[in-house]
Design an enzyme around this catalytic site. Sequence first.
Site, PDB file in Angstrom:
ATOM      1  N   GLU A 110      14.012 -62.688  27.189  1.00  0.00           N
ATOM      2  CA  GLU A 110      14.533 -61.930  28.322  1.00  0.00           C
ATOM      3  C   GLU A 110      13.646 -60.719  28.643  1.00  0.00           C
ATOM      4  OE1 GLU A 110      19.248 -62.682  28.321  1.00  0.00           O
ATOM      5  OE2 GLU A 110      18.476 -61.866  26.436  1.00  0.00           O
ATOM      6  N   GLU A 130      20.835 -68.544  22.303  1.00  0.00           N
ATOM      7  CA  GLU A 130      22.095 -67.866  22.021  1.00  0.00           C
ATOM      8  C   GLU A 130      23.274 -68.819  21.851  1.00  0.00           C
ATOM      9  OE1 GLU A 130      19.634 -64.539  23.824  1.00  0.00           O
ATOM     10  OE2 GLU A 130      19.776 -66.715  23.983  1.00  0.00           O
TER      11      GLU A 130
END
Length: 256
Positions: A110, A130
């Site tokens: 990210e 995740e």
Amino acid sequence: MSSVEREHRGHVEILTINRPEARNAINGDVSVALSGILDELETDDDCWVVILTGSGEKAFSAGMDLKAFASGEGASIMSAPGGFAGITQRTFSKPIIAAVNGAALAGGCEIMLSCDLVVAADHATFGIPEVKRGLLAGAGGLLRLPKRLPLAIALELALTGEPIDAERALALGLINRVVPAARLMDEALALADLIAENAPLAVRWTKKVIVGASSVGEDEGWALNAEAVGVVFTSSDAMEGPVAFAEKRKPQWQGK
């Protein structure tokens, strides 16, 4: 030892996340330090391009330091000005190049997605795993991946949590260049220098128009374009560029 190291080369600022023992995972110190540095560089007229990388060869960043989070650093990690790592929710006017020196996973991916251009070592990997831990990529991965990749590919990465290697990332258009690890910083600096040869005001407004127009309708895009033309075409640099060309010399940019 600083959690974020800085090096200044001409008009290029190199920032290195310096936690190789933790795969450059983001703790409170890193998030706050990066946030403060980027705040400073935003208004530094001598900085025209930023390179962001990680220390060592194993990881660009493994994302959030879960041990630090569990010990109570969550607020400083996630809530620094600019969001996670001080960058994922930041609007930054100058180009940022990610020099990905290894795995860019979870929050590390990210962070990479928050940068404008990406040069990767050939052993680098990218992913948002995740869901494998019962979580989701909450620092912008789910927002930015569909803008950088076809929807089906973005969904594949997000729903499987499986990483991709640098060559596939290049083929998909997620990153700009792949080079041997030993050449990573040379290649990132070469790209930064190419940008820094250009008029900094024009570069900043060019970035603003491209990024801004990508998320608005055509009418709003044209309005942003008109604003940029009004600023850039009346600048000192807009006069300097043609004069330097006519005089067959290198332009002396003022950034105004």
